[in-house]
Design a protein around this motif. Sequence first.
Motif, PDB file in Angstrom:
ATOM      1  N   PRO A  87       0.818  -1.222   0.000  1.00 60.66           N
ATOM      2  CA  PRO A  87       0.000   0.000   0.000  1.00 60.66           C
ATOM      3  C   PRO A  87       0.846   1.264   0.000  1.00 60.66           C
ATOM      4  O   PRO A  87       0.356   2.333  -0.361  1.00 60.66           O
ATOM      5  N   GLU A  88       2.136   1.147   0.375  1.00 56.74           N
ATOM      6  CA  GLU A  88       3.016   2.319   0.364  1.00 56.74           C
ATOM      7  C   GLU A  88       3.341   2.789  -1.046  1.00 56.74           C
ATOM      8  O   GLU A  88       3.860   3.896  -1.238  1.00 56.74           O
ATOM      9  N   SER A  89       3.009   1.987  -2.064  1.00 61.24           N
ATOM     10  CA  SER A  89       3.252   2.386  -3.451  1.00 61.24           C
ATOM     11  C   SER A  89       2.170   3.329  -3.973  1.00 61.24           C
ATOM     12  O   SER A  89       2.293   3.871  -5.066  1.00 61.24           O
ATOM     13  N   PHE A  90       1.129   3.551  -3.188  1.00 53.56           N
ATOM     14  CA  PHE A  90      -0.011   4.367  -3.609  1.00 53.56           C
ATOM     15  C   PHE A  90       0.360   5.850  -3.643  1.00 53.56           C
ATOM     16  O   PHE A  90       1.035   6.369  -2.740  1.00 53.56           O
ATOM     17  N   ALA A  91      -0.071   6.536  -4.699  1.00 50.79           N
ATOM     18  CA  ALA A  91       0.039   7.992  -4.786  1.00 50.79           C
ATOM     19  C   ALA A  91      -1.105   8.481  -5.656  1.00 50.79           C
ATOM     20  O   ALA A  91      -1.488   7.827  -6.633  1.00 50.79           O
ATOM     21  N   ALA A  92      -1.671   9.644  -5.306  1.00 50.37           N
ATOM     22  CA  ALA A  92      -2.822  10.170  -6.023  1.00 50.37           C
ATOM     23  C   ALA A  92      -2.595  11.624  -6.388  1.00 50.37           C
ATOM     24  O   ALA A  92      -1.965  12.380  -5.643  1.00 50.37           O
ATOM     25  N   LEU A 110      -4.989   4.205 -12.144  1.00 53.07           N
ATOM     26  CA  LEU A 110      -6.449   4.158 -12.095  1.00 53.07           C
ATOM     27  C   LEU A 110      -6.975   5.564 -12.347  1.00 53.07           C
ATOM     28  O   LEU A 110      -6.671   6.493 -11.590  1.00 53.07           O
ATOM     29  N   SER A 111      -7.735   5.738 -13.416  1.00 54.82           N
ATOM     30  CA  SER A 111      -8.298   7.047 -13.752  1.00 54.82           C
ATOM     31  C   SER A 111      -9.762   6.873 -14.115  1.00 54.82           C
ATOM     32  O   SER A 111     -10.373   5.835 -13.832  1.00 54.82           O
ATOM     33  N   GLY A 112     -10.330   7.903 -14.750  1.00 55.01           N
ATOM     34  CA  GLY A 112     -11.754   7.861 -15.052  1.00 55.01           C
ATOM     35  C   GLY A 112     -12.151   6.743 -15.984  1.00 55.01           C
ATOM     36  O   GLY A 112     -13.292   6.279 -15.953  1.00 55.01           O
ATOM     37  N   ASP A 113     -11.235   6.287 -16.832  1.00 59.49           N
ATOM     38  CA  ASP A 113     -11.564   5.219 -17.780  1.00 59.49           C
ATOM     39  C   ASP A 113     -11.099   3.847 -17.316  1.00 59.49           C
ATOM     40  O   ASP A 113     -11.017   2.915 -18.108  1.00 59.49           O
ATOM     41  N   GLY A 114     -10.768   3.710 -16.033  1.00 56.70           N
ATOM     42  CA  GLY A 114     -10.417   2.403 -15.491  1.00 56.70           C
ATOM     43  C   GLY A 114      -8.931   2.254 -15.223  1.00 56.70           C
ATOM     44  O   GLY A 114      -8.193   3.235 -15.086  1.00 56.70           O
TER      45      GLY A 114
END
Length: 214
Positions: A87-92, A110-114
């Motif tokens: 989970p530490e690889s997550f960035a937004a 992960l964006s609006g189109d999947g």
Amino acid sequence: ISGVNDLNQFIQAEPITKDLNPAYGSIQKLYARDTNMVVFCEDKTLKVLVDKDALFSAGGNAQLTSSNKTLGQTIPFQGDYGISLNPESFAAYGFRVYYADRNRNAILRLSGDGIEEITRYGMADFFKDQFAANSRNFITGTYDEDKQNYNITFEHPTNPDTISFTEKTKGWTSRKSFIPEDGISLNAKYYTFKNGEIWEHNANATRNKFYDSQ
């Protein structure tokens, strides 16, 4: 509204809990996006509706309806991708989310189109080797709002590495010489942490000098 949310109470008679398919593995991260919640399991990424449900017509079209359930319907994103145990690889940033799936040798967006596997932009073999060499090490993801880069760091004890992905060219543009413990962007400035201290990037005139090391 009242200032009391009773989050310490888990009364099973009330619709405040949600069961997910155990085949997806353990839940590693929850992320609130818009009015829904994104759930990152080891082997699957899902969207959980909050305070609403989805009704599907015979043609497959969905229509949202209000619900008394805190957590409504679970809608999986296409593709069998999860966040493994990293989970530490997550960035937004904005409407985009970046994370790593070690089990599938993939870096994902992960964006609006999947979900899209961004390792396919010429770096699939490189990351396959990195995941194999870092099977027990942290994979830290940070986002640099100033340079608009997603930086992913493999914290190998003898051969650490930081690689940058940018949407401007839809590719992996550079390898960095800094190995952060974590990082965050605030007001378009990029900060990372090293040995418990916070450092601001893109601020000094000397190039390639990070954490007081040239």
